[in-house]
Design an enzyme around this catalytic site. Structure first.
Site, PDB file in Angstrom:
ATOM      1  N   LYS A   1      -4.290  56.382 -42.442  1.00  0.00           N
ATOM      2  CA  LYS A   1      -4.781  55.182 -43.460  1.00  0.00           C
ATOM      3  C   LYS A   1      -3.689  55.628 -44.524  1.00  0.00           C
ATOM      4  O   LYS A   1      -3.137  54.466 -45.341  1.00  0.00           O
ATOM      5  CB  LYS A   1      -5.951  55.556 -43.909  1.00  0.00           C
ATOM      6  CG  LYS A   1      -6.838  54.337 -44.101  1.00  0.00           C
ATOM      7  CD  LYS A   1      -8.220  54.660 -44.592  1.00  0.00           C
ATOM      8  CE  LYS A   1      -9.192  53.488 -44.879  1.00  0.00           C
ATOM      9  NZ  LYS A   1     -10.330  54.120 -45.396  1.00  0.00           N
TER      10      LYS A   1
ATOM     11  N   THR B   1     -22.106  53.122 -54.137  1.00  0.00           N
ATOM     12  CA  THR B   1     -23.586  53.058 -54.534  1.00  0.00           C
ATOM     13  C   THR B   1     -24.462  54.273 -54.396  1.00  0.00           C
ATOM     14  O   THR B   1     -24.818  54.654 -53.107  1.00  0.00           O
ATOM     15  CB  THR B   1     -23.876  51.667 -53.596  1.00  0.00           C
ATOM     16  OG1 THR B   1     -23.131  50.690 -54.341  1.00  0.00           O
ATOM     17  CG2 THR B   1     -25.330  51.649 -54.302  1.00  0.00           C
TER      18      THR B   1
ATOM     19  N   PHE C   1     -19.506  45.827 -58.572  1.00  0.00           N
ATOM     20  CA  PHE C   1     -19.989  44.575 -58.113  1.00  0.00           C
ATOM     21  C   PHE C   1     -19.382  43.569 -57.407  1.00  0.00           C
ATOM     22  O   PHE C   1     -19.175  42.309 -57.704  1.00  0.00           O
ATOM     23  CB  PHE C   1     -20.773  43.669 -59.419  1.00  0.00           C
ATOM     24  CG  PHE C   1     -21.777  44.721 -60.207  1.00  0.00           C
ATOM     25  CD1 PHE C   1     -22.943  45.009 -59.956  1.00  0.00           C
ATOM     26  CD2 PHE C   1     -21.290  45.173 -61.406  1.00  0.00           C
ATOM     27  CE1 PHE C   1     -23.857  45.697 -60.475  1.00  0.00           C
ATOM     28  CE2 PHE C   1     -22.152  45.997 -61.971  1.00  0.00           C
ATOM     29  CZ  PHE C   1     -23.377  46.551 -61.586  1.00  0.00           C
TER      30      PHE C   1
ATOM     31  N   LYS D   1     -27.291  48.829 -60.526  1.00  0.00           N
ATOM     32  CA  LYS D   1     -26.671  48.488 -59.255  1.00  0.00           C
ATOM     33  C   LYS D   1     -27.720  48.074 -58.213  1.00  0.00           C
ATOM     34  O   LYS D   1     -27.246  46.975 -57.581  1.00  0.00           O
ATOM     35  CB  LYS D   1     -25.544  49.807 -58.839  1.00  0.00           C
ATOM     36  CG  LYS D   1     -25.167  49.388 -57.403  1.00  0.00           C
ATOM     37  CD  LYS D   1     -24.083  48.475 -57.508  1.00  0.00           C
ATOM     38  CE  LYS D   1     -23.866  48.080 -55.920  1.00  0.00           C
ATOM     39  NZ  LYS D   1     -22.885  47.145 -55.683  1.00  0.00           N
TER      40      LYS D   1
ATOM     41  N   ASN E   1     -28.359  43.942 -56.703  1.00  0.00           N
ATOM     42  CA  ASN E   1     -28.110  43.627 -55.227  1.00  0.00           C
ATOM     43  C   ASN E   1     -29.590  43.063 -54.443  1.00  0.00           C
ATOM     44  O   ASN E   1     -29.725  42.275 -53.829  1.00  0.00           O
ATOM     45  CB  ASN E   1     -27.533  44.825 -54.234  1.00  0.00           C
ATOM     46  CG  ASN E   1     -26.319  44.836 -54.375  1.00  0.00           C
ATOM     47  OD1 ASN E   1     -25.487  43.869 -55.107  1.00  0.00           O
ATOM     48  ND2 ASN E   1     -25.515  45.642 -53.812  1.00  0.00           N
TER      49      ASN E   1
ATOM     50  N   CYS F   1     -23.426  45.568 -48.050  1.00  0.00           N
ATOM     51  CA  CYS F   1     -24.165  46.102 -49.314  1.00  0.00           C
ATOM     52  C   CYS F   1     -25.532  45.850 -49.242  1.00  0.00           C
ATOM     53  O   CYS F   1     -26.542  46.447 -49.238  1.00  0.00           O
ATOM     54  CB  CYS F   1     -23.491  45.549 -50.701  1.00  0.00           C
ATOM     55  SG  CYS F   1     -22.095  46.419 -51.072  1.00  0.00           S
TER      56      CYS F   1
ATOM     57  N   LYS G   1     -27.944  47.455 -46.534  1.00  0.00           N
ATOM     58  CA  LYS G   1     -28.038  48.958 -46.741  1.00  0.00           C
ATOM     59  C   LYS G   1     -28.814  49.258 -48.128  1.00  0.00           C
ATOM     60  O   LYS G   1     -29.717  50.235 -48.349  1.00  0.00           O
ATOM     61  CB  LYS G   1     -26.465  49.530 -46.675  1.00  0.00           C
ATOM     62  CG  LYS G   1     -26.580  50.925 -47.266  1.00  0.00           C
ATOM     63  CD  LYS G   1     -25.218  51.490 -47.262  1.00  0.00           C
ATOM     64  CE  LYS G   1     -24.123  50.866 -48.186  1.00  0.00           C
ATOM     65  NZ  LYS G   1     -24.060  51.765 -49.400  1.00  0.00           N
TER      66      LYS G   1
ATOM     67  N   LYS H   1     -19.653  36.880 -43.492  1.00  0.00           N
ATOM     68  CA  LYS H   1     -19.011  35.891 -44.577  1.00  0.00           C
ATOM     69  C   LYS H   1     -17.749  35.328 -44.388  1.00  0.00           C
ATOM     70  O   LYS H   1     -17.059  36.155 -43.777  1.00  0.00           O
ATOM     71  CB  LYS H   1     -19.676  36.145 -45.666  1.00  0.00           C
ATOM     72  CG  LYS H   1     -18.958  37.303 -46.453  1.00  0.00           C
ATOM     73  CD  LYS H   1     -19.173  37.479 -47.823  1.00  0.00           C
ATOM     74  CE  LYS H   1     -17.968  37.865 -48.781  1.00  0.00           C
ATOM     75  NZ  LYS H   1     -18.399  37.893 -50.328  1.00  0.00           N
TER      76      LYS H   1
ATOM     77  N   ARG I   1     -20.171  44.147 -40.573  1.00  0.00           N
ATOM     78  CA  ARG I   1     -21.003  44.969 -40.841  1.00  0.00           C
ATOM     79  C   ARG I   1     -22.361  44.072 -40.927  1.00  0.00           C
ATOM     80  O   ARG I   1     -22.327  43.265 -41.787  1.00  0.00           O
ATOM     81  CB  ARG I   1     -20.868  46.023 -41.876  1.00  0.00           C
ATOM     82  CG  ARG I   1     -20.008  47.065 -41.456  1.00  0.00           C
ATOM     83  CD  ARG I   1     -19.802  48.049 -42.687  1.00  0.00           C
ATOM     84  NE  ARG I   1     -18.712  47.566 -43.489  1.00  0.00           N
ATOM     85  CZ  ARG I   1     -18.108  48.093 -44.462  1.00  0.00           C
ATOM     86  NH1 ARG I   1     -18.792  49.362 -44.853  1.00  0.00           N
ATOM     87  NH2 ARG I   1     -17.384  47.467 -45.317  1.00  0.00           N
TER      88      ARG I   1
END
Ligand code: UDX
Length: 434
Positions: A35, A122, A152, A207, A211, A263, A266, A324, A331
């Protein structure tokens, strides 16, 4: 200011790159040498609009570095951001903190002057305090502070969200740590971004609360959509009718196949699990999770109903696989529940996604993937829109109709209007009695 970012996943890479764009000197560290090598050649591990250009610009400008050497990255850094993964722990939904603690323990070995250790990942409330204890076991307390600075960022709009945020939240208990964070975000003061200074615990809760609240809006409107279908009402007009009330707001009221991504699923599960530990019932968020899980399953039944009650031996064409648009992220995508359920009911699946097909090829069995959205429609018994990519908003409907065996269109994102679908059996979400 010189900073280090541990973890070059979504959050670490976007945050590190944007901090370098602010003018700071940033070194991003990752254990994965492939990576790092790729990033040093401007090859991105994820698809995020605008990220490659920004990485390349700041890397060649000498403000952004990628390395596997943590010691090197930490040299002279005034802040080190922990941006490693916190996946759901199998079984109890709690955030798995092993990578966070491993990163903290390793970083501690290289702290020899005052450094703020900041969590960007998070993490459940109380994690900052646990990090503090771990560091205090190894280091003199004057050498560090622990702060929480949640992100965010929305995938697909992450650069914009970082550079022009609604707010920045900094949870830090000491003035010294607050000063470091204030300096880091100083470029945002120019456009008057609110920067909130809170305690570490408050920042950690903000946080999860943010969400969970957004996920609640989605599950809420999805249940309203179910009611609309039964009574002949239109959920889009309901969303507009309530959203114009500024106390409610119009965002995150799009009914669909359920929320996915890295996000919401989870973090809502982790919040329920933290609340359980503290004997707080957290009934609303628990229901939000349940509604969403059931919804993904219910969408397969909706497609089957649109196909006349059975899909055995039928071919279903699917547009959109990612959770999306504008991301290659699969995921917790609704497609991961819907497609296997259709296959189990006997359907064969042909699908197209503008960015998600490489990942999808590994995640689905017996699926035909095509680079051309129209290819998959040939002789299909129904076309299903699962993700609202812009490319799908203006399909050539005459061509679609000529390709499909039966002109059935199930639009789980409501990107088409009922009135434009003459000649089709058209099924949206929350818009007409089935
Ligand atoms: C989210 C938060 O928005 C972001 O602030 C946080 O840091 C990470 O999680 P992201 O997961 O990238 O960001 O996507 P988002 O745009 O919020 O959408 C999440 C899911 O909700 C998607 O599956 C989306 O399709 C769904 N959604 C969103 C709806 O079904 N209806 C809506 O009205 C909005």
């Amino acid at each position: 200011m010189k900073i280090a970012v541990i973890g070059t996943g979504y959050v670490g890479l976007v945050s590190g790159t944007c901090f370098s764009e602010f003018g700071h000197e940033v070194t991003c560290v990752d254990k994965d040498p492939k990576k790092i090598e790729a990033l040093n050649n401007d090859i991105m591990p994820i698809y995020e609009p605008g990220l490659d250009t920004l990485v390349s610009k700041n890397r060649t400008g000498g403000r952004l570095h990628f390395t596997t050497d943590l010691k090197d990255a930490m040299r002279g850094a005034e802040a080190v951001f922990i941006a490693v993964g916190t996946p759901s722990r199998r079984g109890d939904g709690h955030a798995d903190l092993q990578y966070v603690f491993a990163a903290v323990d390793e970083a501690a070995d290289y702290i020899d002057s005052y450094t703020v250790v900041v969590t960007k990942s998070t993490v459940p409330v109380g994690t900052g305090a646990r990090i503090r204890e771990r560091l205090a076991a190894k280091l003199d307390e004057s050498l560090f502070d622990v702060a929480s600075n949640p992100e965010f960022l929305r995938e697909g709009a992450a650069i914009e969200d970082f550079m022009r945020p609604n707010r920045v939240v900094c949870g830090a208990d000491s003035d010294r740590a607050q000063e470091v964070l204030r300096e880091l975000y100083r470029p945002l003061y120019l456009n008057e971004t609110p920067v909130l200074f809170t305690s570490r615990e408050t920042a950690e809760v903000i946080k999860y609360a943010a969400n969970a609240f957004l996920a609640t809006k989605i599950s809420f409107i999805n249940e309203m959509a179910d009611l609309c279908e039964k009574v002949g009402a239109d959920v889009q007009q309901v969303a507009r009718g309530i959203g114009l009330d500024s106390r409610i707001g119009s965002k995150f009221l799009h009914a669909g196949p359920g929320y996915g991504g890295s996000c919401f699923p989870k973090d809502t599960r982790a919040l329920v699990s933290t609340a359980d530990e503290h004997q707080v019932p957290m009934r609303i968020v628990r229901s939000v999770v349940e509604v969403n899980e059931e919804r993904k399953r219910a969408m397969a039944d909706k497609i089957i109903r649109a196909c006349g009650g059975a899909v055995d031996g039928k071919k279903i064409a699917i547009l959109g696989l990612t959770f999306k648009p504008n991301t290659d992220d699969m995921r917790e995508s609704p497609s991961l529940d819907i497609i296997p359920a259709l296959q189990k009911a006997g359907a064969s699946i042909a699908a197209h996604d503008p960015k998600g097909m490489e990942e999808a090829a590994e995640m689905f069995e017996n699926i035909t993937l095509s680079e051309d959205p129209y290819d998959i429609m040939a002789d299909a018994d129904a076309l299903v829109i699962l993700t609202e990519w812009n490319q799908f908003r203006a399909l050539d409907m005459a061509r679609v109709k000529s390709l499909l065996k039966t002109p059935t269109l199930v639009d789980l994102r409501n990107i088409y209007a009922n009135a434009d679908m003459t000649g089709f059996t058209y099924v949206g979400v929350g818009r007409a009695p089935e």
